[in-house]
Scaffold this active site. Structure first.
Site, mmCIF file in Angstrom:
data_model
loop_
_atom_site.group_PDB
_atom_site.id
_atom_site.type_symbol
_atom_site.label_atom_id
_atom_site.label_comp_id
_atom_site.label_asym_id
_atom_site.label_seq_id
_atom_site.Cartn_x
_atom_site.Cartn_y
_atom_site.Cartn_z
ATOM 1 N N ARG A 212 0.946 -1.201 0.167
ATOM 2 C CA ARG A 212 -0.128 0.062 0.130
ATOM 3 C C ARG A 212 0.927 1.316 0.107
ATOM 4 O O ARG A 212 1.717 1.387 0.696
ATOM 5 C CB ARG A 212 -0.912 -0.015 1.181
ATOM 6 C CG ARG A 212 -1.547 1.342 1.587
ATOM 7 C CD ARG A 212 -2.808 1.378 0.779
ATOM 8 N NE ARG A 212 -3.618 2.597 1.019
ATOM 9 C CZ ARG A 212 -4.401 2.898 1.854
ATOM 10 N NH1 ARG A 212 -4.824 1.954 2.524
ATOM 11 N NH2 ARG A 212 -5.095 4.104 2.062
ATOM 12 N N ARG B 133 -5.946 1.813 -4.561
ATOM 13 C CA ARG B 133 -4.954 0.936 -3.618
ATOM 14 C C ARG B 133 -4.974 -0.452 -3.758
ATOM 15 O O ARG B 133 -5.981 -1.094 -4.005
ATOM 16 C CB ARG B 133 -5.621 1.548 -2.086
ATOM 17 C CG ARG B 133 -6.822 1.024 -2.082
ATOM 18 C CD ARG B 133 -7.739 2.319 -1.369
ATOM 19 N NE ARG B 133 -7.873 3.528 -1.510
ATOM 20 C CZ ARG B 133 -7.636 4.440 -0.536
ATOM 21 N NH1 ARG B 133 -7.851 4.197 0.498
ATOM 22 N NH2 ARG B 133 -7.309 5.525 -0.996
ATOM 23 N N ASP C 38 -7.009 -1.925 1.555
ATOM 24 C CA ASP C 38 -7.371 -0.921 2.536
ATOM 25 C C ASP C 38 -7.909 -1.892 3.512
ATOM 26 O O ASP C 38 -8.805 -2.445 3.347
ATOM 27 C CB ASP C 38 -8.268 -0.004 1.881
ATOM 28 C CG ASP C 38 -8.605 1.194 2.618
ATOM 29 O OD1 ASP C 38 -7.859 1.505 3.428
ATOM 30 O OD2 ASP C 38 -9.521 2.030 2.023
ATOM 31 N N ASP D 53 -10.090 -1.145 7.227
ATOM 32 C CA ASP D 53 -10.565 -0.318 7.893
ATOM 33 C C ASP D 53 -11.139 -0.809 9.168
ATOM 34 O O ASP D 53 -11.865 -1.805 9.151
ATOM 35 C CB ASP D 53 -11.720 0.485 7.427
ATOM 36 C CG ASP D 53 -11.381 1.366 6.178
ATOM 37 O OD1 ASP D 53 -10.321 1.905 6.472
ATOM 38 O OD2 ASP D 53 -12.085 1.713 5.185
HETATM 39 N N1 ROI Z 1 -14.862 2.860 -3.565
HETATM 40 C C1 ROI Z 1 -15.379 1.583 -3.456
HETATM 41 N N2 ROI Z 1 -16.589 1.336 -4.137
HETATM 42 N N3 ROI Z 1 -14.971 0.742 -2.536
HETATM 43 C C2 ROI Z 1 -13.848 1.116 -1.756
HETATM 44 O O1 ROI Z 1 -13.375 0.344 -0.642
HETATM 45 C C3 ROI Z 1 -13.216 2.468 -1.681
HETATM 46 N N4 ROI Z 1 -12.258 2.942 -0.715
HETATM 47 C C4 ROI Z 1 -12.037 4.205 -0.673
HETATM 48 C C5 ROI Z 1 -12.279 5.154 -1.855
HETATM 49 C C6 ROI Z 1 -11.313 5.636 -2.821
HETATM 50 C C7 ROI Z 1 -12.911 6.192 -0.888
HETATM 51 N N5 ROI Z 1 -13.296 4.653 -2.728
HETATM 52 C C8 ROI Z 1 -13.922 3.232 -2.632
HETATM 53 O O2 ROI Z 1 -10.878 4.607 -0.006
#
Ligand code: ROI
Length: 161
Positions: free
Chosen positions: A83, A92, A95, A97
């Site tokens: 990342r 990315r 991610d 979270d």
């Molecule tokens: N958009 C989608 N559909 N799924 C994501 O996990 C995601 N993650 C992000 C941003 C770039 C905001 N957009 C995303 O971090």
């Protein structure tokens, strides 16, 4: 023991593989066991549109780690998947979270739980509903009601071949 929920997302370099590998790696974290995993879902990016679709999923973990330690472990896993933080809301490889940490409300410089954008994101609510249909989220209320109210199109479940 705390039940935590982790949102996973990827839209680069074989995103399904990043998400599936990360699901397995989450179980191997110290003092964590992976209890439930959602299906994988595909959705158009929110944020800049000139990037590939995302693959998203949610994992439920039981953990003895503090929220802060869990966050550090998640950041290490993101690093391991290459990342790099360049463009804001850009593409990315992985991610991770921290969406929910038990019923706790956390607001520090590094961490806000419940995740501040989760109620607007069908790609978080839909996989979460799949594994925890009865969930009630601190400050936000019943997950099923949040999902009925969300404006974003639902993500599409990925059928793995
Ligand atoms: N958009 C989608 N559909 N799924 C994501 O996990 C995601 N993650 C992000 C941003 C770039 C905001 N957009 C995303 O971090």
């Amino acid at each position: 023991m705390i039940v935590a929920y982790i949102g996973l997302g990827s839209n680069l370099d074989q995103p399904e593989k990043h998400v599936l590998d990360a699901m397995a790696e989450l179980e191997l974290l110290p003092d964590c066991c992976k209890v439930k995993i959602s299906s994988l879902y595909r959705s158009a990016p929110i944020g800049p549109q000139d990037q590939p679709d995302f693959i998203n999923a949610v994992v439920q973990l039981e953990t003895e780690l503090s929220a802060q330690s869990l966050l550090e472990q998640l950041q290490q896993l993101e690093q391991k998947h290459g990342r790099v933080r360049t463009q804001h809301w850009g593409p990315r490889t992985l991610d991770l979270d921290l969406l929910l940490y038990g019923n706790m409300i956390i607001k520090t410089e590094k961490l806000t739980v419940p995740h501040p954008h989760m109620a607007e994101r069908s790609f978080v609510l839909c996989p979460l509903l799949e594994i925890a249909p009865e969930l009630v989220i601190p400050k936000l209320g019943r997950l099923s009601e949040l999902y009925q109210r969300v404006q974003m199109d639902p993500p599409v479940r990925v059928v793995l071949s």
